[in-house]
Write an enzyme that holds these catalytic residues in place. Structure first.
Site, PDB file in Angstrom:
ATOM      1  CD  GLU A 146      18.012 -13.849  -5.090  1.00  9.89           C
ATOM      2  OE1 GLU A 146      17.282 -14.386  -3.764  1.00  9.89           O
ATOM      3  OE2 GLU A 146      17.026 -12.752  -4.955  1.00  9.89           O
ATOM      4  CD1 TRP A 163       0.175  -5.884  -3.347  1.00  6.47           C
ATOM      5  CD2 TRP A 163       0.194  -6.884  -0.488  1.00  6.47           C
ATOM      6  NE1 TRP A 163       0.919  -6.718  -2.835  1.00  6.47           N
ATOM      7  CE2 TRP A 163       0.252  -7.784  -1.811  1.00  6.47           C
ATOM      8  CE3 TRP A 163      -0.549  -7.535   0.679  1.00  6.47           C
ATOM      9  CZ2 TRP A 163       1.261  -9.007  -0.969  1.00  6.47           C
ATOM     10  CZ3 TRP A 163       0.107  -8.328   1.062  1.00  6.47           C
ATOM     11  CH2 TRP A 163       1.241  -9.084   0.400  1.00  6.47           C
ATOM     12  CG  HIS A 218      18.937 -37.144   1.124  1.00  6.10           C
ATOM     13  ND1 HIS A 218      19.161 -38.552   1.695  1.00  6.10           N
ATOM     14  CD2 HIS A 218      20.271 -36.993   1.496  1.00  6.10           C
ATOM     15  CE1 HIS A 218      20.139 -38.824   2.067  1.00  6.10           C
ATOM     16  NE2 HIS A 218      21.386 -37.737   1.873  1.00  6.10           N
ATOM     17  CG  ASN A 277      -0.177   2.120   3.397  1.00 11.21           C
ATOM     18  OD1 ASN A 277      -1.594   2.211   2.694  1.00 11.21           O
ATOM     19  ND2 ASN A 277       0.591   2.453   3.344  1.00 11.21           N
ATOM     20  N   GLY A 278      -0.993  -1.207   6.383  1.00 10.98           N
ATOM     21  CA  GLY A 278      -0.645  -1.815   8.185  1.00 10.98           C
ATOM     22  C   GLY A 278      -1.343  -2.423   8.267  1.00 10.98           C
ATOM     23  CB  CYS A 319      -0.797   0.498   1.163  1.00 11.40           C
ATOM     24  SG  CYS A 319      -1.637  -1.523   1.554  1.00 11.40           S
ATOM     25  CD  GLU A 356      10.831 -12.752  -6.318  1.00 13.00           C
ATOM     26  OE1 GLU A 356      10.620 -11.458  -5.300  1.00 13.00           O
ATOM     27  OE2 GLU A 356      11.635 -12.453  -6.780  1.00 13.00           O
ATOM     28  NE  ARG A 373       7.247   2.142  -1.771  1.00  8.70           N
ATOM     29  CZ  ARG A 373       7.189   2.172  -0.542  1.00  8.70           C
ATOM     30  NH1 ARG A 373       6.570   1.051   0.126  1.00  8.70           N
ATOM     31  NH2 ARG A 373       8.635   2.050  -0.230  1.00  8.70           N
ATOM     32  CE  LYS A 396      12.153  -3.234  -4.914  1.00 11.23           C
ATOM     33  NZ  LYS A 396      13.322  -4.302  -5.612  1.00 11.23           N
ATOM     34  CE  LYS A 429      14.816 -12.072  -8.301  1.00  5.99           C
ATOM     35  NZ  LYS A 429      15.384 -11.655  -6.804  1.00  5.99           N
TER      36      LYS A 429
HETATM   37  C1  G6P Z   1       8.948  -8.522  -0.328  1.00  2.00           C
HETATM   38  C2  G6P Z   1      10.562  -8.314  -2.161  1.00  2.00           C
HETATM   39  C3  G6P Z   1      11.689  -9.112  -2.226  1.00  2.00           C
HETATM   40  C4  G6P Z   1      12.064  -8.663  -0.512  1.00  2.00           C
HETATM   41  C5  G6P Z   1      11.583  -9.211  -0.078  1.00  2.00           C
HETATM   42  C6  G6P Z   1      12.895  -8.428   1.634  1.00  2.00           C
HETATM   43  O1  G6P Z   1       9.357  -9.529  -0.541  1.00  2.00           O
HETATM   44  O2  G6P Z   1       9.606  -8.355  -3.346  1.00  2.00           O
HETATM   45  O3  G6P Z   1      12.569  -8.575  -2.837  1.00  2.00           O
HETATM   46  O4  G6P Z   1      13.862  -9.114  -0.798  1.00  2.00           O
HETATM   47  O5  G6P Z   1      10.391  -7.665   0.475  1.00  2.00           O
HETATM   48  O6  G6P Z   1      12.858  -6.620   0.814  1.00  2.00           O
HETATM   49  P1  G6P Z   1      14.298  -5.643   2.115  1.00  2.00           P
HETATM   50  O7  G6P Z   1      14.029  -4.634   1.780  1.00  2.00           O
HETATM   51  O8  G6P Z   1      13.478  -6.102   3.723  1.00  2.00           O
HETATM   52  O9  G6P Z   1      15.180  -6.461   1.511  1.00  2.00           O
END
Ligand code: G6P
Length: 609
Positions: free
Chosen positions: A482, A75, A505, A99-100, A2, A489, A27, A604, A486
């Site tokens: 990672e 969001w 395993h 927000n929150g 948000c 995501e 975001r 984000k 990616k």
């Molecule tokens: C969200 C974002 C990720 C990020 C994570 C942690 O899930 O989409 O890309 O790694 O938050 O965010 P930060 O700002 O704490 O690195």
């Protein structure tokens, strides 16, 4: 997640609010809305499911103008994405964005319903607007009502509230969700992120937890949790923190991948000499704390958590310091045993991730030696609340899938690991070797981004797949994690990562010709073991895609595609091998036609628990 924008000016603020929302789009959100007090004192509310562009389209057929207004991107948490659940919410002469998450919304809702309030949405936020209304008196006292309401709320909030009866006031409050005030000349603004207001001001006041602010055109007054008037400093942010456009790139993510040679260089600048990590690299306080560190506890979420997992290998290998790494949402609710001499380290791109921040606050009660954050956003909550901060210099990262923030985190973590190793007697030749590798990093990073065309070609094998398996061993295991993150995501392909030694395993049962297996295979002491694991995949008809340097001795053949990468020092491999995996997910997402920069359901900056 948000976003909030608010403005009080002597000109129509519709454009300012919409531009603010556009700047927060990256975001992630699912609906947007705006409310302005018009020249007749009426509140003009417009909301729309979908993108800010949909809201704009609505405003072009049903215009709304005013000198005072609030706006929001939502969001969904409580209640599905819909026009009704979008903010702002209204109660009589009062309108609000939030927000929150309000945890006690159910009991508040029941009390308010008993008083005759009717609810138009399923959100927890609507409770707040009726609550403020029930506490307000006619014609004045908006800020007072907001202040009283916040005392009854449990959970997290950033609030922006206006009343049609108080054209001179914008009220706001913050607890657990970020909120900043933008300072103008005879006009003032509020936003959940300074980025939203860069078109109108470069001066910001960061609200603290529990603050309630009264914003007027002529000035701003802030009261803290205890109700005392406080004076927070005004920070001037430079253009480096502005949102750049996409330039010649198709997507922000693509631009951010290609910016990596430059931003890793910026993160190293002024921090390494020819053969050493400079003593000022981590600040003077670090000089005092590092020699006392006997253990490190790293806490983060998402991609930043993977950076922490990589750092564990470096800290234990180079510094000989035990290190634990845990996701913030787990550690904050777990009874932990803190050994003396433990440094608590958070890693975060945004510095506002709710769980990471809560874990830090929780840790402060537990007897840690000190608190350090590795963060990309100056003045963010984590930076302000940590004693030590090591900034990554990635610049604004707009793509939801983190790329350059991750590699700059790894650079910062490498500097930290070397600095700590030095405090523990790292031989100067070893330091010189590690630092000389870091000097080569920007150039090598460029060579790895040059793999783009090759990786694009490889990506064609993935577009029709539903699953993928990533393998790595040792320090490359978190890089495999990672890579898998990616891919899921942004391409929505189900991807998992395993340490290659775990293959038999369980995951081997999934391997067949339809399961691409991506392998991160730098030339290190685990290479031969990794090769045996790959034989296990080949024997089951699995399709291997191996990222390796020529020295690793792989050749492409039936069932094995080798993506040859430049040779590089071992200490840099996790940073460099990340790049082709980022490119792979990017190209697969392009082929699948997904929304690369704003993947579905993701945000984000996750500012709610
Ligand atoms: C969200 C974002 C990720 C990020 C994570 C942690 O899930 O989409 O890309 O790694 O938050 O965010 P930060 O700002 O704490 O690195």
């Amino acid at each position: 997640m948000c976003g909030i924008v608010g403005a009080l000016a002597q000109r129509n603020v519709t454009g300012i609010l919409l531009e603010g929302l556009r700047r927060l789009e990256y975001r992630g959100y699912d609906s947007a809305g705006v409310c302005l007090r018009d020249e007749y004192g009426q509140l003009q509310l417009r909301k729309s499911l979908g993108k800010v562009a949909d809201l704009e389209a609505k405003l072009s057929t049903e215009p709304a103008e005013g000198l005072q207004g609030i706006a929001h991107t939502r969001w969904a948490t409580h209640g599905v994405p819909s026009d009704e659940n979008a903010h702002p919410h209204m109660s009589g002469h009062i309108t609000l964005v939030h927000n929150g998450i309000i945890e006690n919304h159910q009991s508040l809702r029941e009390d308010l319903q008993a008083k005759g309030y009717e609810f138009a949405s399923d959100t927890d936020s609507e409770v707040v607007v009726h609550l403020v209304h029930s506490l307000s008196t006619n014609g004045h006292g908006l800020v007072d009502a907001v202040s009283k309401a916040t005392k009854m709320l449990e959970g997290a909030y950033a609030l922006a509230v206006i009343s049609s009866e108080e054209p001179e006031v914008l009220a706001c409050a913050r607890y657990g969700s970020p909120l900043v005030l933008g300072v103008g000349i005879e006009e003032n603004f509020i936003a959940s992120d300074p980025m939203a207001l860069r078109q109108v001001t470069d001066r910001f006041i960061f609200l603290e937890e529990g603050d309630v602010a009264e914003v007027r055109r002529s000035g701003i007054s802030v009261r803290n949790k205890q109700g005392e008037e406080v004076s927070h400093p005004v920070h001037k942010l430079d253009r480096g923190h502005d949102v750049a456009d996409k330039g010649r790139y198709r997507h922000y993510m693509q631009k951010e991948i290609f910016e990596q040679p430059e931003v890793v260089a910026a993160t190293l600048a002024g921090r390494i000499g020819e053969r050493t990590v400079l003593s000022q690299a981590l600040g003077s306080l670090a000089q005092e704390i590092l020699p006392k560190v006997e253990q490190v506890q790293i806490v983060a979420c998402g991609t930043s958590y993977h950076a922490g997992m990589v750092a564990r290998y470096w800290l234990e290998d180079w510094a000989g310091v035990p290190c634990s790494v845990e996701v913030a949402s787990e550690i904050r609710y777990r009874k932990t045993v803190v050994r003396p001499g433990t440094l608590f380290v958070t890693i975060s791109q945004s510095g506002e991730t709710a769980d990471t921040l809560a874990a830090l606050r929780q840790a402060k009660k537990l007897g840690y030696l000190g608190f350090m954050t590795i963060c990309n956003v100056p003045n963010s909550s984590l930076v302000r609340e940590s004693e030590l901060s090591l900034m990554t210099e990635a610049g604004p990262e707009i793509g939801v899938a983190s790329t350059k923030a991750f590699t700059t985190q790894l650079v910062a973590l490498q500097l930290f690991s070397i600095a700590l190793a030095k405090a523990n007697g790292l031989p100067s030749e070893r330091e010189a070797e590690l630092v000389s590798a870091l000097h080569q990093l920007p150039k090598l990073m460029e060579e790895f981004t040059d793999l783009d065309a090759l990786v694009q070609h490889t990506s064609e094998a993935f577009a029709e797949k539903n699953h993928a398996l990533f393998l790595g061993r040792g320090v490359e295991f978190p890089i495999a994690l990672e890579g898998a993150l990616k891919l899921k995501e942004i391409s929505y392909i189900h991807a998992e990562a395993y340490p290659a030694g775990e293959l038999k395993h369980g995951p081997l049962a999934l391997v067949d010709a339809d399961m691409p297996v991506i392998v991160v295979a730098p030339n290190n002491e685990l290479l031969e073991k990794l090769k045996s694991n790959l034989q296990e995949v080949r024997a089951r008809g699995g399709q291997l895609f191996v990222f390796a340097s020529p020295k690793a001795g792989f050749t492409s053949e039936e069932g094995i595609t080798v993506v040859e990468v430049p040779d590089s020092p071992e200490s840099l491999a996790p940073i460099l091998y990340t790049v082709p995996l980022q490119l792979l997910s990017y190209h697969v997402a392009l082929l699948k036609g997904t929304d690369v920069d704003q993947p579905r359901n993701l945000a984000k900056s996750v500012t709610v628990e």
